[in-house]
Motif scaffolding. Structure first.
Motif, mmCIF file in Angstrom:
data_model
loop_
_atom_site.group_PDB
_atom_site.id
_atom_site.type_symbol
_atom_site.label_atom_id
_atom_site.label_comp_id
_atom_site.label_asym_id
_atom_site.label_seq_id
_atom_site.Cartn_x
_atom_site.Cartn_y
_atom_site.Cartn_z
ATOM 1 N N SER B 77 -5.796 3.312 -32.827
ATOM 2 C CA SER B 77 -6.114 2.540 -34.028
ATOM 3 C C SER B 77 -4.856 2.226 -34.820
ATOM 4 O O SER B 77 -4.682 1.116 -35.339
ATOM 5 C CB SER B 77 -7.090 3.322 -34.921
ATOM 6 O OG SER B 77 -8.247 3.628 -34.186
ATOM 7 N N ARG B 78 -3.972 3.204 -34.913
ATOM 8 C CA ARG B 78 -2.734 2.997 -35.675
ATOM 9 C C ARG B 78 -1.866 1.940 -34.997
ATOM 10 O O ARG B 78 -1.251 1.102 -35.661
ATOM 11 C CB ARG B 78 -1.960 4.315 -35.804
ATOM 12 C CG ARG B 78 -2.636 5.280 -36.783
ATOM 13 C CD ARG B 78 -1.878 6.572 -36.960
ATOM 14 N NE ARG B 78 -0.545 6.441 -37.529
ATOM 15 C CZ ARG B 78 -0.315 6.134 -38.793
ATOM 16 N NH1 ARG B 78 -1.329 5.898 -39.603
ATOM 17 N NH2 ARG B 78 0.917 6.052 -39.236
ATOM 18 N N LEU B 79 -1.841 1.965 -33.677
ATOM 19 C CA LEU B 79 -1.051 0.977 -32.933
ATOM 20 C C LEU B 79 -1.580 -0.441 -33.199
ATOM 21 O O LEU B 79 -0.819 -1.362 -33.485
ATOM 22 C CB LEU B 79 -1.124 1.284 -31.434
ATOM 23 C CG LEU B 79 -0.246 0.400 -30.547
ATOM 24 C CD1 LEU B 79 1.214 0.799 -30.674
ATOM 25 C CD2 LEU B 79 -0.685 0.482 -29.095
ATOM 26 N N LEU B 80 -2.921 -0.587 -33.119
ATOM 27 C CA LEU B 80 -3.515 -1.909 -33.321
ATOM 28 C C LEU B 80 -3.238 -2.420 -34.730
ATOM 29 O O LEU B 80 -2.804 -3.548 -34.929
ATOM 30 C CB LEU B 80 -5.030 -1.853 -33.071
ATOM 31 C CG LEU B 80 -5.489 -1.542 -31.647
ATOM 32 C CD1 LEU B 80 -6.991 -1.791 -31.515
ATOM 33 C CD2 LEU B 80 -4.735 -2.386 -30.628
ATOM 34 N N LEU B 81 -3.496 -1.540 -35.715
ATOM 35 C CA LEU B 81 -3.272 -1.962 -37.096
ATOM 36 C C LEU B 81 -1.787 -2.202 -37.376
ATOM 37 O O LEU B 81 -1.427 -3.085 -38.152
ATOM 38 C CB LEU B 81 -3.831 -0.905 -38.063
ATOM 39 C CG LEU B 81 -5.251 -1.113 -38.596
ATOM 40 C CD1 LEU B 81 -5.346 -2.459 -39.317
ATOM 41 C CD2 LEU B 81 -6.322 -1.046 -37.525
ATOM 42 N N GLY B 82 -0.955 -1.416 -36.718
ATOM 43 C CA GLY B 82 0.493 -1.544 -36.923
ATOM 44 C C GLY B 82 1.034 -2.888 -36.455
ATOM 45 O O GLY B 82 2.084 -3.347 -36.917
ATOM 46 N N THR B 83 0.308 -3.538 -35.535
ATOM 47 C CA THR B 83 0.719 -4.857 -35.047
ATOM 48 C C THR B 83 0.955 -5.811 -36.210
ATOM 49 O O THR B 83 1.906 -6.570 -36.224
ATOM 50 C CB THR B 83 -0.383 -5.438 -34.134
ATOM 51 O OG1 THR B 83 -0.814 -4.420 -33.251
ATOM 52 C CG2 THR B 83 0.130 -6.597 -33.336
ATOM 53 N N ARG B 84 0.047 -5.722 -37.190
ATOM 54 C CA ARG B 84 0.140 -6.648 -38.319
ATOM 55 C C ARG B 84 1.476 -6.528 -39.038
ATOM 56 O O ARG B 84 2.238 -7.489 -39.127
ATOM 57 C CB ARG B 84 -0.982 -6.362 -39.313
ATOM 58 C CG ARG B 84 -2.308 -6.762 -38.771
ATOM 59 C CD ARG B 84 -3.352 -6.625 -39.825
ATOM 60 N NE ARG B 84 -4.498 -7.456 -39.456
ATOM 61 C CZ ARG B 84 -5.534 -7.632 -40.250
ATOM 62 N NH1 ARG B 84 -5.580 -7.050 -41.431
ATOM 63 N NH2 ARG B 84 -6.534 -8.400 -39.860
ATOM 64 N N GLU B 85 1.764 -5.341 -39.524
ATOM 65 C CA GLU B 85 2.988 -5.182 -40.309
ATOM 66 C C GLU B 85 4.220 -5.407 -39.442
ATOM 67 O O GLU B 85 5.221 -5.955 -39.896
ATOM 68 C CB GLU B 85 3.033 -3.793 -40.961
ATOM 69 C CG GLU B 85 4.013 -3.763 -42.119
ATOM 70 C CD GLU B 85 4.002 -2.427 -42.863
ATOM 71 O OE1 GLU B 85 3.013 -1.683 -42.740
ATOM 72 O OE2 GLU B 85 4.999 -2.144 -43.551
#
Lengths: 292, 284
Positions: B77-85
């Motif tokens: 989940s952190r990897l996916l969300l981290g894509t944005r930033e």
């Protein structure tokens, strides 16, 4: 196309009708790197062009032809002299957009390089419309209609109008360049070696087109070329330029059939033809330069 | 402009005809990454900052596809969300640097004179001065945080872009069509911005794409050093830094996964950038 005058005609044939273009005492020298003499591209050049007249400007490379041509369209300034088109001073600073555009409408140019002088991103139609829109000459619809007329004028089809420059041949591109110049309805059309990059049959078509345009629209033409045969074909009068000096001026037929100035004679006799010997041309050229 | 140019490029060249699988795969991968960034909240099985002390340093399992980190947060989940930033940062930095750099480069090429000399001096200084050091200096003055890092890097990249823009603008301005527009009576600004700039876009585009990869690396580096993104963000550089405690404990995934993500995106971006330059350059 050339007038049926014989060699006995005087070397100077006055411009028919009132002068549209009046150039007097144009001077321009280009500074060279330290230690070298400046190159004089124009040294007291004066001439007149009447509406509907084709003035040929001949001379070899470096004689200053292009400098004069570029002065007429505002791409080059003069060190001294005056230049008027339809009475308007071309060297007075043009303040503001309206003045700049009005000045641009006086003189338009067709460049030598048919490959580089068109914006490769725009289709033919877009280029024509953009020119008219820039000058506020028509609304979008009107500009499109007029672009169609211009394409027809330079004998390009509507289908070709949709193409971009890289899809056109050299001759077609020069037609586009002519149409683009005509789009703002100029009073003077400057062709700077405009057919030099084209092969002979295409040259003839473009020359015919230019002749037709000046007859129909009555616009003046300055035709710059190093090719005497081409100039003889299209020009009413010629100006022979040698190292920035006008050495001869007169009716095209007279100048080319019976050249008076030694330089003109040299130029005329250097044109390749039967019995032409390059070594002789070079030798005579050396002799001429040494004598000056 | 960028997307339409790319679209036209794909249509005209036809990927299949050119048979360039590396380019196709890279482009597809980047497309996937962008999609992930767009729909990350829907795709992520857990909130990225959901701490679970019962699952610290968890190994990959059906519940946590990539395992968990030192706070028991779901790595996937952190990897996916981290894509944005991780993507928006370099995008913003590049947008800023491009606007400044292209403007300066165009003016320098068009005017020559003192603007040109000044640009040459500034770029000389910037090249002599390590970029990261300059950025750290800016952050030291203005305080750390993701946006300070972006702004600082934008300032560091602008002269580089200006120099590149200047060189292609000089060759573009030498083309006779520019004179043709002058004769037509178009103003300098009109010619430079409306006519010359679009003709330079193909050459600029490939270069900017490569710079995007570099920007992503730089921002991740800053975050890793603690100058960029701040916890609890899941920016990839920060994830690498936070996860590295796990290495000595034998938990490689928390460092490796975001590290590989950075590497994969940068490699793909570089391939696309270089190929774009080649293709667009060949046509110009």
């Amino acid at each position: 196309m050339s007038t049926p005058e014989t060699a006995s005609a005087t070397a100077f044939a006055p411009a028919p009708g009132p002068a549209l273009v009046e150039a007097a005492g144009l001077r321009r020298a280009f500074r060279m790197p330290k230690g070298q003499d400046p190159v004089v591209a124009a040294n007291d050049v004066s001439f007149r062009i009447a509406a509907g007249e084709v003035l040929g400007l001949v001379g070899e490379s470096g004689s200053g032809k292009s400098t004069i041509a570029r002065m007429l369209v505002g791409l080059e300034r003069a060190d001294a002299g005056s230049l008027r088109i339809a009475g308007a001073d071309r060297f007075a600073p043009a303040r503001g957009r309206a003045a700049r555009l009005a000045r641009a409408r006086q003189a338009q140019m067709v460049f030598q390089d048919p490959y580089g002088s068109l914006d490769r991103r725009l289709s033919v139609q877009q280029a024509l419309v953009a020119a008219m829109r820039l000058h506020g000459l028509a609304d979008r619809e009107g500009a499109r209609r007029r672009a169609g007329e211009l394409l027809d004028r330079v004998r390009l089809t509507v289908e070709q109008g949709a193409l971009r420059p890289h899809q056109l041949s050299g001759g077609q591109r020069q037609r586009v360049a002519i149409a683009r110049a005509l789009a703002v309805s100029p009073t003077l059309l400057v062709l700077d070696e405009a057919v030099s990059a084209l092969d002979v049959s295409v040259q003839a078509q473009i020359l015919e087109l230019v002749d037709e345009i000046r007859r129909d629209e009555g616009i003046a033409v300055l035709f710059v070329s190093h090719d005497l045969a081409v100039v003889d074909e299209i020009a009413d009068r010629v100006l022979v330029l040698y190292r920035g000096d006008v050495v001869e001026e007169g009716a095209a037929s007279a100048v080319f059939r019976a050249p008076e100035h030694p330089y003109t004679r040299l130029l005329v006799s250097s044109v390749p033809g039967p019995g032409w010997d390059p070594h002789e041309v070079i030798a005579r050229r050396r002799e001429f330069d040494a004598a000056r | 402009m960028t997307t339409t140019a790319t679209g036209a490029l794909l249509r005209r060249d036809g990927l299949a005809r050119r048979r360039d699988p590396l380019y196709a795969v890279s482009l597809a991968f980047l497309g996937l990454v962008v999609l992930v960034a767009a729909f990350a909240p829907l795709l992520a099985p857990y909130p990225p900052d959901a701490i679970d002390f019962t699952a610290i340093w968890g190994s990959p399992s059906p519940a946590h596809l990539l395992g968990t980190d030192q706070l028991g947060r779901d790595l996937f989940s952190r990897l996916l969300l981290g894509t944005r930033e991780s993507l928006i940062g370099p995008l913003a930095l590049l947008a800023g640097a491009t606007v400044i750099g292209v403007a300066i480069g165009l003016v320098a090429a068009w005017n020559g004179g003192w603007v040109d000399v000044l640009l040459a001096r500034i770029t000389d200084v910037m090249f002599a001065f390590p970029g990261l050091l300059f950025v750290v200096l800016v952050i030291a003055v203005f305080g750390k945080g993701p946006w300070t890092a972006v702004v600082a890097l934008a300032l560091a990249y602008a002269p580089v872009i200006a120099k590149f823009t200047r060189s292609i603008a000089l060759s573009e301005l030498a083309r006779p069509y520019v004179d043709a527009y002058r004769v037509q009576g178009a103003s300098a600004v009109h010619i430079a911005v409306r006519r010359v700039l679009p003709n330079m876009t193909p050459a600029l585009l490939g270069y900017l794409v490569v710079l995007f990869g570099e920007g992503l690396m730089s921002l991740a580096t800053l975050s890793y050093l603690g100058f960029g993104a701040q916890p609890p963000s899941s920016e990839w550089g920060l994830m690498v830094q936070e996860g590295q405690d796990g290495i000595v404990l034998g938990h490689f995934a928390p460092t490796l996964v975001p590290g590989l993500a950075i590497a994969a995106v940068v490699v793909a971006v570089n391939i696309v950038g270089v190929r774009l330059s080649e293709r667009l350059g060949a046509r110009a």
